[in-house]
Design an enzyme around this catalytic site. Structure first.
Site, mmCIF file in Angstrom:
data_model
loop_
_atom_site.group_PDB
_atom_site.id
_atom_site.type_symbol
_atom_site.label_atom_id
_atom_site.label_comp_id
_atom_site.label_asym_id
_atom_site.label_seq_id
_atom_site.Cartn_x
_atom_site.Cartn_y
_atom_site.Cartn_z
ATOM 1 N N LYS A 164 0.875 -1.172 0.000
ATOM 2 C CA LYS A 164 0.000 0.000 0.000
ATOM 3 C C LYS A 164 0.910 1.219 0.000
ATOM 4 O O LYS A 164 1.249 1.767 1.046
ATOM 5 C CB LYS A 164 -0.916 0.002 1.233
ATOM 6 C CG LYS A 164 -2.162 -0.855 1.033
ATOM 7 C CD LYS A 164 -3.154 -0.735 2.173
ATOM 8 C CE LYS A 164 -4.026 0.485 2.087
ATOM 9 N NZ LYS A 164 -5.028 0.438 1.018
ATOM 10 N N GLU A 172 -8.553 -6.527 -9.518
ATOM 11 C CA GLU A 172 -9.285 -5.919 -8.398
ATOM 12 C C GLU A 172 -9.734 -4.533 -8.818
ATOM 13 O O GLU A 172 -9.493 -4.095 -9.949
ATOM 14 C CB GLU A 172 -8.376 -5.846 -7.158
ATOM 15 C CG GLU A 172 -7.109 -5.027 -7.384
ATOM 16 C CD GLU A 172 -6.184 -4.953 -6.176
ATOM 17 O OE1 GLU A 172 -6.656 -5.043 -5.038
ATOM 18 O OE2 GLU A 172 -4.962 -4.781 -6.395
HETATM 19 N N1 PMP Z 1 -7.132 -3.346 -3.064
HETATM 20 C C1 PMP Z 1 -6.538 -2.159 -2.932
HETATM 21 C C2 PMP Z 1 -5.598 -1.713 -3.997
HETATM 22 C C3 PMP Z 1 -6.792 -1.338 -1.813
HETATM 23 O O1 PMP Z 1 -6.216 -0.137 -1.691
HETATM 24 C C4 PMP Z 1 -7.695 -1.805 -0.823
HETATM 25 C C5 PMP Z 1 -8.018 -0.938 0.369
HETATM 26 N N2 PMP Z 1 -7.081 -1.122 1.387
HETATM 27 C C6 PMP Z 1 -8.273 -3.069 -0.985
HETATM 28 C C7 PMP Z 1 -7.979 -3.817 -2.123
HETATM 29 C C8 PMP Z 1 -9.170 -3.654 0.071
HETATM 30 O O2 PMP Z 1 -8.369 -3.991 1.191
HETATM 31 P P1 PMP Z 1 -8.962 -4.040 2.651
HETATM 32 O O3 PMP Z 1 -10.045 -5.074 2.636
HETATM 33 O O4 PMP Z 1 -7.822 -4.435 3.510
HETATM 34 O O5 PMP Z 1 -9.489 -2.698 2.963
#
Ligand code: PMP
Length: 313
Positions: free
Chosen positions: A163, A197
């Site tokens: 991230k 995603e």
């Molecule tokens: N993919 C990306 C690229 C993201 O930034 C996020 C948000 N954190 C997610 C998926 C979803 O992750 P999470 O369930 O940990 O919020």
């Protein structure tokens, strides 16, 4: 300007919201090297609780390792910083931890590798959107575009597992364009034209009433909500597999939903002007969304170990 009455943790001390700033010439702002993680805070009968705090901090530490930012805090210290910040900011629903190179640099390689850590706890609605009606886009049921121009997810650039701010620029460009075209969000593909995603959420399809599929972990962020759905599925009589999803299969899926910390389970009702299923939220999606809400409210004993109760730590 909004007067936001919040205190932000900065390297061990609290500073007022408006003072939690970095210089315009700082390395992370100029080069996109800031890492972060985003968590949800829930009001429960046992006080505020952060959902899966420990796993979020593990992912934050992993992001730092991938990018090469030397974090000067142990996991226990980062957890404590989160606890203190939530306690300092009652009524928060969001918790964000960031680490960045705050120094002013000439080269892309920092001569001063000191990493600053900030932790903010707030409520987006009251602290950020207040007084700005209609400015923030939110759709409870999503219309998606499949992004075919930019294949964003490639391990040989920066792994999607990090991230890091830089990973969000390409999806931002694509999603911004999709918004102009009237969509809520986009689906990023990998280099094999399979689904990866969304820019800030993972994706699932439910090909049948008792089966879920999500793309493999290699080319997506390892979402905590994604892991939660995978781990919850058996308790709900659902099987769940990780495998490639070609675009054609996505377009034919009777149910599609996104997952992410900010919304939990997010139903998709349209993809490129075609209805998903009958164009209404499907049963599997609805059941998962309801169970997820119960868990994060601290009302589901089976999964209560995921709740990190702030006042008990
Ligand atoms: N993919 C990306 C690229 C993201 O930034 C996020 C948000 N954190 C997610 C998926 C979803 O992750 P999470 O369930 O940990 O919020």
């Amino acid at each position: 300007m909004n007067e936001v009455n919040r205190q932000i943790w900065r390297d061990g001390t609290f500073v007022p919201w408006a003072d939690a700033t970095v210089h315009i010439l700082s390395q992370s702002l100029q080069r996109g090297s800031l890492i972060f993680d985003y968590m949800s805070v829930h009001d429960t009968s046992r006080g505020p609780a952060v959902f899966r705090l420990s796993e979020h901090i593990d992912r934050f530490i992993a992001s730092g390792k991938i990018v090469g930012l030397p974090l000067n805090y142990s996991k226990a210290e980062l957890l404590q910083a989160c606890v203190a910040t939530v306690q300092q900011n009652p009524g928060s629903t969001s918790l964000k931890i960031s680490a960045l190179l705050a120094g002013i640099e000439i080269d892309i390689v920092p001569q001063d590798p000191t990493v600053a850590v900030f932790v903010a706890a707030y409520d987006s609605r009251t602290d950020i959107a207040r007084g700005k009606p209609g400015k923030f886009h939110f759709a409870p049921e999503l219309k998606l575009k499949v992004e075919r121009e930019k294949t964003n997810r490639k391990p040989e650039i920066i792994t999607p597992h990090a991230k890091v701010a830089a990973n969000y620029t390409s999806p931002m460009m694509a999603k911004w364009q999709a918004r102009r075209e009237g969509y809520d969000d986009i689906i990023l593909l990998n280099e094999n034209d399979c689904v990866a995603e969304a820019p800030t959420a993972n994706l699932f399809i439910a090909p049948t009433a008792n089966n879920l599929v999500t793309p493999p972990g290699e080319l997506v962020l390892l979402g905590i909500t994604r892991a939660t759905i995978v781990e919850m599925a058996p308790a709900m009589g659902l099987s769940c597999v990780e495998r490639d999803i070609p675009v054609a299969e996505l377009l034919d899926a009777p149910e599609v939903f996104l997952t992410g910390t900010s919304v939990g389970v997010w139903p998709v009702v349209q993809i490129e002007n075609r209805n998903v299923g009958n164009g209404r939220v499907g049963d599997v999606t609805r059941r998962l969304a309801q169970r997820y809400q119960k868990i994060v409210s601290g009302e589901d004993p089976e999964f209560d170990h995921w709740m990190f109760y702030i006042d008990e730590n």
